[in-house]
Every structure is written in structure tokens, then in C-alpha cells.
Design a protein around this motif. Structure first.
Motif, PDB file in Angstrom:
ATOM      1  N   VAL A  89     -35.716  57.708 -19.081  1.00  0.00           N
ATOM      2  CA  VAL A  89     -37.145  57.965 -19.267  1.00  0.00           C
ATOM      3  C   VAL A  89     -37.470  57.959 -20.759  1.00  0.00           C
ATOM      4  O   VAL A  89     -36.725  58.521 -21.571  1.00  0.00           O
ATOM      5  N   ASP A  90     -38.589  57.335 -21.111  1.00  0.00           N
ATOM      6  CA  ASP A  90     -38.998  57.248 -22.524  1.00  0.00           C
ATOM      7  C   ASP A  90     -39.499  58.597 -23.033  1.00  0.00           C
ATOM      8  O   ASP A  90     -40.283  59.262 -22.352  1.00  0.00           O
ATOM      9  N   VAL A 118     -42.720  63.343 -21.626  1.00  0.00           N
ATOM     10  CA  VAL A 118     -42.324  62.093 -20.952  1.00  0.00           C
ATOM     11  C   VAL A 118     -43.388  61.707 -19.921  1.00  0.00           C
ATOM     12  O   VAL A 118     -44.226  62.535 -19.556  1.00  0.00           O
ATOM     13  N   ARG A 119     -43.323  60.457 -19.474  1.00  0.00           N
ATOM     14  CA  ARG A 119     -44.384  59.968 -18.593  1.00  0.00           C
ATOM     15  C   ARG A 119     -44.199  60.417 -17.136  1.00  0.00           C
ATOM     16  O   ARG A 119     -45.153  60.599 -16.419  1.00  0.00           O
ATOM     17  N   ASP A 120     -42.932  60.567 -16.701  1.00  0.00           N
ATOM     18  CA  ASP A 120     -42.675  60.870 -15.286  1.00  0.00           C
ATOM     19  C   ASP A 120     -42.020  62.228 -15.111  1.00  0.00           C
ATOM     20  O   ASP A 120     -41.249  62.671 -15.960  1.00  0.00           O
ATOM     21  N   VAL A 152     -44.114  67.861 -19.743  1.00  0.00           N
ATOM     22  CA  VAL A 152     -43.409  68.467 -20.879  1.00  0.00           C
ATOM     23  C   VAL A 152     -42.187  69.212 -20.352  1.00  0.00           C
ATOM     24  O   VAL A 152     -42.295  70.067 -19.466  1.00  0.00           O
ATOM     25  N   TYR A 153     -41.029  68.823 -20.872  1.00  0.00           N
ATOM     26  CA  TYR A 153     -39.768  69.481 -20.500  1.00  0.00           C
ATOM     27  C   TYR A 153     -39.283  70.323 -21.673  1.00  0.00           C
ATOM     28  O   TYR A 153     -39.376  69.913 -22.831  1.00  0.00           O
ATOM     29  N   THR A 154     -38.743  71.495 -21.348  1.00  0.00           N
ATOM     30  CA  THR A 154     -38.129  72.336 -22.379  1.00  0.00           C
ATOM     31  C   THR A 154     -36.617  72.203 -22.235  1.00  0.00           C
ATOM     32  O   THR A 154     -36.078  72.355 -21.131  1.00  0.00           O
ATOM     33  N   LEU A 155     -35.961  71.885 -23.346  1.00  0.00           N
ATOM     34  CA  LEU A 155     -34.523  71.611 -23.319  1.00  0.00           C
ATOM     35  C   LEU A 155     -33.764  72.561 -24.231  1.00  0.00           C
ATOM     36  O   LEU A 155     -34.285  72.970 -25.283  1.00  0.00           O
TER      37      LEU A 155
END
Lengths: 493, 248
Positions: A89-90, A118-120, A152-155
Motif C-alpha cells: 500500500v502506498d 494510506v488510501r485503503d 490513518v494507521y498508528t505504528l
């Protein structure tokens, strides 16, 4: 009575084709045109087989001749192409400590969270993601939230070391993340998610082809006989036709086969077409084999080398994960055969020539042999090389090789993956129900079967001294997964 | 210099440039004389051959397996390295590659080589022409606009002032250089307008390329007719034409 009801491959193995005068064994039921009426599928399969074997109509042979056909009731047909189940994923944007990340930053240091846009919504909580450099991994913390059109992902850095961080370049826009695995604490409630990618849909349409020919009343009635022997019972059976009819059929099958290779799709996005026939109705043309594989692998060459062939087969195999499924047939002209033979015989220790029979095995184990030269190579690759006379024909292939003067097309090698996909053949001929091969005649002084009209009460449709025969077929081709096919093309100005 | 190789055309059936995980390999091809296209001059062959320590003559085995692989993303080439320069020179005149966006209509080309600097230069040049054309457009009176439209083949007499201005704007925006050539830099524009106007009023009759006033042939092409009307010897005929036009 002549019988052709056991059209298994082993029966066809002992098939003989010869020209003769009419003789008493050639009863009406086994006359080709009559047999086509009563047993259309079986007889047209025999014809595809015969023309495939004796005349080089390979596409028809590989599909209809081997029973790989489907009948449909509409003009257009669609099939899904599932290219991948997972993807990278971009990253659209990334932030650390509330700001955009610059080259001197140390995002993720001391287990501080990093946000990526990311888009998805492709990952679930607990998924461990790998960056473009797989040495760097991070775990998704909590569920993602939506920000406009992005997720939005938190890593957190997955190795858990306080001094670890992710290189800023791996978080720049355009970099990618992919799922590496997942990891959870004891008694957790979270889980990663399953992705259901939307398959890429391919759509094709049937083309209606026609051919008519006239037989004059004084034409000599030489016949063409297809004799078959059942190896189990030893019983012989025949199919026969007037020689003129046979010649027309041969031309018909050759044109159909060529059209299945070269035809170009002519419908607009909404399925209509601007091409109209004489009566004003639309003329639909489906995509042929070459158009279906045009966006697949294509390599141009001037001199074929083993490296080129090896790399190319490896590229084709890239989209096939199961080794047992890596079966390719390379259709090529006389010159292409020579090029392949030169390369494979002289240098290819990795490839072994397999001795041949015509067709062996069944279902997934089907092996094309006899007129096919078969090589087995590394990584389970099986390459059947088949002479494809269409590529040699100087009438249709007028661009010549600047050095040899032979048709350039003769050097073309079209690799088709004819393995199985989820239990179904990859290459299939599609025909409209009951319209795979339609034949009829308009009788004059003579009519097929009943001969010359001898009574004033005989009704015929026109005054011609002879009769006309008409062929029609509504058909198309479906290469279910075109990503595993391709072409090696000798290229010249 | 950084250049980008991009596939331009989509397959008309599938609607994609390339299927996932599939590639096209651009390679040398045979020329009509039986040689091999490499894109290199003798000097390039020597210079790059030394840098790369390979034989780069067209008959060299190096070219048997040389390729540039294009998949679904662009290929970025840095011409500052010998490998990059070789690829750039190979692609520059390749029959399947257009050299720059302005060359995109090259027959048979389904790839384009984009040089950002050159591209910017090209676009700037076009924009400069456009700016100049619009500057000249600002200077036109409505009467000039109508005359200019006539030179572009439009019947401007019956159009409203607003439509005349709008039409002129569209024509200049579409092709500013044509406006400069047809009007600004055209020293015969007044006579050309008179000729077109006379033809439209059937004072001068035009039959294919033949221009006639009454029974007299004044030219066998537009240029000849303009030269005739410009000629001092023919001013009486010109005056007669103008008089007749004004009367209509």
C-alpha cells in the motif's frame, strides 16, 4: 451403421484422412453435414481435431479439438482476473510527533508512535508491516481511523528496542508498506483482517463469421473420408463429405483460426459499436488471442539466445505459483522453430527433450505431444513448441526479415499458458448456444444429399444449376489469465 | 540529466498499459539494410564502450541480450552514468519511443522519453508564443477582429461583437502561432481580407484554385490573386472590385 459416438482421444489417435470416390459404406447418417445436424458438438470437435492436426489450425485444436469450449447465450462475456490477494500500500503522508518527517528525524525512537496515511483500509490492528526495506518493520497499534479519503494507521517499531527507528526515506510519500505477519499479546481481542480485492474484469464478445460457396450441378462428386478406428473394439467408422464441401470447410476453419488470433475488439465502453453492416445493424468483433495478451509479457529480439528464452519463461512463470501448472505452448513459424531448436539443442542443458505421442493423459495431466516438440526445464516448466503455419504464410505476412527474406512473423513466438486455473482450462473457446457451427444450403437443380431434381414436383429455392452452402459461426476466445502468456517478437524496422 | 521513460498508450481492449507483474522489453531491432539499431554513433560506441568495457558495435553479442524493461511504472534514467547515457541514446531515436511530449504523435511510438528540463523549455517556448499572441489580440479593434476571423474562414459579418471576441479568443488559445502567422506577421493581411471578402460576396469568383473577376483571371492560387491586387498596374481593377463590394 457408421458410428462416431465415442470421440475419445484414443479413438482419434487412429484417425485417417483420405480422398476417394463415393462407396457404399458412406451412408447418409455419416455424411458430415447430416452428422453435424444430429451430433453438432461431437462432430465439430472431430473437425477441430482433424483441421488442427492436418492443417495446423492450432487455436481451434487447443480449444474445440480438446473439448475446451463453453456455450453461452449472450453476445458478451466477462470473467474476473484475480491478480493478487495481497498488495503493498502506498504511503501518502507520514507524521511523527505531530509533524511531517524530515531527513534528519528518527521516527519511532523510544517506541514513539508514527502515523501513516494510506488510501485503503488494508490492515487490521496487530498486523506487522514491512517497509520497502524489509529490515524495517512496524506493528499497527489499534484500529485505523478515517481522515477524508485516507486511512490513518498508528505504528510502533516492531523490534521493541528503544534505540530503533524507521528510516525517514521509508516513510516518504510514494513509499510502500505491506503485511509481513501479525503479533498479539495474551488475552487480546484484536485481530488482523482478510482482504477481498476487487477482481479486474475482462470482457470480450462473440464475432459472427460467415462463408458461402456454390457447387455447380456438373461438379464431380469426389468425397473426403475421415476414417476412425476404435482401438478397443477394432470397429471402423466414417465421416465423409463432398470434396468441394471439404475444401470450403478447410478454408472456413483456417479463416476462423486466423481470426481467433488476430481479431481486434471493436465495442465502446458501453458495449455498443459504431461499425455497421449493410443492413444498418452493428457488426461486433471480439478480441483475438494477440490482443488479449498484448499487455502481458512482450520481448523483442534480433537474435534468440538461451538467456532471453530463460528470462522470458521465468517472467511468464512469475504469475504462476504452482510448479505443476507451468505448462506453456509456444506457437511459432518455421523460422521460430529453427531459432528455438538451435538454442535449446545446442546450449540448454537445463532442458530435456521429451519423446512424444499425440495426446496423452487427461484433465490436468494432459500433455500435447506428437506434432508438438516438448521440453521440460527447471522449476517445473514444460514448453511445448508447436509449428504455427499461419506465421509462415507469405500471403498474410508480407513484412520480411531484412537478412533472411522470410516473413518476420515466422520468427514470432506466442507463448500460451494452457495449464489449468482452479480446475478449469486457461484457454477456452466460447460459442453461442447452438451457433458454434451452423451449416445450411439453398438448393437449385442439385441439393446435397438428394442429388439432382428429377421431378417437376421437386421444390427448390432457386433456379441455379447447382446449390449454395452457407456456414455461420458465432464464437470468441477467452484466455482466463492472460498475465501468464506473452510473446517473443523478432523486431525489424 | 534525469529522463523518464513512460508507456503512453493503453491497450484498447483491456484498458490497461500492462497487466500486473508483466513487462515489455525494449530491445535493438534490425534495420532495413540488415544492420542492428543501437542508437549510438561511432563516437558514442568508442566512448561508452571504453567506460563500460564492452564492445558496443552493432554486431557485438552485447546487443543480443540488451534490453530496457518497462513494467507498470516509469523507468528513470540518470544520463550522468555511462549505463544511463547508453540507455538514453538507445531510446532517443528508437522507433517505439517518442523523444519528448511534443513528439508524441510519432507513428508507432507507444513510449515517451521525458526530459524534465527540455520539457520545461518546450512548454515555456509555447507559452511565450501564447503570451505574445494575446498581447497582439489586445490591440485589435472589433473591426480588425472581424477581418481576422474572415482570414480564418469564418463568416464574421453576422456575428455579434461578443461572439466575435469569444471566437477570436478560442482561435488564439487553440493555436497562437497560427494567429501570429495569419494576422500579425502577415503583411498582405488587408489585401487578403479584401480578396476573401470579395469571394464571399461573389464579386470575385473562385473555382477550385482559380480566382476570376468578371472574365479576367486574376490568379491561379490565393498567393497569385493577392500579388495581382497588390500590383500597381492593377489598381484600377482593385478599385472597381472594392466599389462593387461596397455596393453589395
Amino acid at each position: 451403421m457408421a458410428s462416431f459416438n465415442t470421440m475419445e482421444n484414443n479413438v482419434l489417435n487412429s484417425l485417417v484422412l483420405y480422398k476417394s470416390k463415393w462407396f457404399s459404406d458412406l451412408v447418409d447418417e455419416s455424411k458430415l453435414s447430416n452428422a453435424l445436424m444430429t451430433k453438432p458438438h461431437e462432430v465439430s470437435t472431430v473437425l477441430s481435431y482433424v483441421f488442427g492436426r492436418y492443417e495446423g489450425n492450432t487455436i481451434d485444436f487447443l480449444t474445440m479439438g480438446l473439448g475446451k469450449t463453453i456455450e453461452i447465450e449472450s453476445r458478451q462475456y466477462e470473467w474476473p482476473l484475480m491478480i493478487e490477494f495481497d498488495k503493498a500500500v502506498d504511503i501518502i503522508q507520514a507524521k511523527w510527533q505531530g509533524s511531517s518527517i524530515s531527513s534528519g528525524d528518527t521516527p519511532g525512537l523510544n517506541q514513539t508512535p508514527i502515523q501513516i496515511w494510506v488510501r485503503d483500509k488494508w490492515f487490521g490492528p496487530g498486523a506487522v508491516l514491512a517497509f520497502d526495506d524489509r529490515e524495517y518493520q512496524a506493528r499497527v497499534t489499534g484500529a485505523p481511523y478515517q481522515d477524508g479519503e485516507y486511512w490513518v494507521y498508528t505504528l510502533l517499531v516492531a523490534d521493541g528496542q528503544a534505540d530503533s527507528f524507521i528510516l525517514p526515506s521509508l516513510l516518504s510519500a510514494g513509499s510502500k508498506v505491506s503485511r509481513e505477519g501479525s503479533a498479539y499479546e495474551e488475552y487480546s481481542e484484536e485481530a488482523d483482517i482478510v482482504n477481498y480485492p476487487t477482481p479486474f474484469k475482462l470482457r470480450n464478445q462473440l464475432t459472427t463469421m460467415r462463408l458461402s460457396y456454390d457447387i455447380t450441378g456438373s461438379a464431380v462428386s469426389t468425397v473426403m473420408v475421415i476414417a476412425m478406428r476404435d482401438p478397443q473394439s477394432g470397429k471402423k467408422s466414417f465421416l465423409w463429405s463432398d470434396f468441394q464441401e471439404w475444401r470450403a470447410l478447410r478454408q472456413w476453419y483456417e479463416t476462423m483460426d486466423r481470426w481467433l488470433v488476430y481479431s481486434k475488439y471493436n465495442a465502446n465502453a458501453d458495449g455498443t459499436t459504431d461499425l455497421a453492416g449493410t443492413n444498418g445493424r452493428p457488426v461486433y468483433i471480439g478480441a483475438g488471442l494477440l490482443q488479449q495478451i498484448a499487455p502481458a509479457n512482450k520481448r523483442y529480439y534480433t537474435t534468440l539466445t538461451l538467456d532471453i528464452l530463460d528470462e522470458f519463461l521465468s517472467d511468464l512463470s512469475y504469475n504462476i505459483l504452482g510448479k505443476g501448472e507451468r505448462k506453456f505452448v509456444a506457437l511459432t513459424g518455421e523460422m521460430g522453430m529453427r531459432e528455438l531448436d538451435r538454442v535449446l539443442r545446442a546450449k540448454a542443458t537445463g532442458y530435456s527433450l521429451v519423446d512424444t505421442h499425440f495426446v496423452t493423459g487427461s484433465g490436468q495431466d494432459l500433455t500435447l505431444q506428437g506434432q508438438f516438440v516438448t521440453y521440460k526445464g527447471l522449476n517445473g516448466i514444460q514448453l511445448d513448441i508447436k509449428h504455427f503455419p499461419f506465421y509462415d504464410n507469405t500471403v498474410y505476412n508480407r513484412k520480411l526479415h531484412p537478412i533472411t527474406g522470410k516473413p518476420l512473423e515466422s520468427y514470432r513466438m506466442t507463448f500460451i499458458d494452457y495449464g489449468m486455473r482452479d480446475g478449469e482450462p486457461n484457454l477456452i473457446k466460447v460459442i453461442r448456444k447452438d451457433r458454434g457451427l451452423v451449416m445450411w444450403h439453398t438448393g437449385g437443380s442439385v441439393a446435397p444429399g438428394s442429388g439432382h431434381a428429377k421431378s417437376i414436383s421437386t421444390l427448390r429455392s432457386n433456379a441455379k444449376d447447382g446449390y449454395s452452402v452457407h456456414f455461420l459461426s458465432e464464437q470468441g476466445l477467452m484466455l482466463k489469465d492472460p498475465t501468464t502468456s506473452g510473446e517473443l517478437i523478432c523486431d525489424a524496422e | 540529466m534525469i529522463v523518464t521513460l513512460r508507456q503512453t498508450s493503453r491497450d484498447s481492449w483491456s484498458g490497461v498499459r500492462r497487466y500486473k507483474n508483466c513487462s515489455v522489453y525494449l530491445a535493438p531491432y534490425l534495420t532495413r539494410s540488415g544492420g542492428r539499431y543501437t542508437g549510438l554513433s561511432r563516437e558514442d560506441e568508442t566512448k561508452l564502450g571504453e567506460a563500460l568495457r564492452v564492445d558496443l558495435s552493432p554486431s557485438s553479442e552485447y546487443w543480443d541480450t540488451f534490453f530496457i524493461r518497462v513494467s507498470d511504472s516509469d523507468v528513470v534514467i540518470d544520463t550522468n552514468t555511462p549505463e544511463g547515457e547508453l540507455k538514453y541514446l538507445f531510446l532517443k531515436n528508437h522507433k517505439r519511443v517518442a523523444n519528448g511530449l511534443s513528439d508524441r504523435t510519432k507513428p508507432g511510438a507507444n513510449f515517451v522519453l521525458i526530459n524534465d528540463d527540455e520539457q520545461a523549455k518546450e512548454i515555456n517556448k509555447r507559452n511565450k508564443v501564447k503570451r505574445e499572441a494575446f498581447r497582439e489580440f489586445d490591440k485589435l479593434s472589433l473591426s480588425d477582429m472581424r477581418k481576422c476571423l474572415r482570414l480564418f474562414g469564418h463568416a464574421s459579418d453576422s456575428l455579434s461583437n461578443e461572439l466575435v471576441e469569444q471566437k477570436m479568443n478560442e482561435l488564439i488559445d487553440e493555436n497562437p502561432q497560427r494567429f501570429l502567422d495569419k494576422w500579425v506577421d502577415n503583411k498582405f493581411r488587408v489585401v487578403e481580407f479584401q480578396l476573401e471578402d470579395a469571394v464571399s460576396k461573389n464579386v470575385i469568383r473562385k473555382n477550385r484554385n482559380l480566382y476570376q473577376y468578371g472574365t479576367e483571371i486574376i490568379g491561379r492560387s490565393k498567393d497569385e490573386a493577392i500579388a495581382f491586387l497588390e500590383d500597381v498596374k492593377n489598381q484600377d481593377i482593385k478599385m472597381a472590385i472594392i466599389k462593387e463590394m461596397n455596393a453589395k
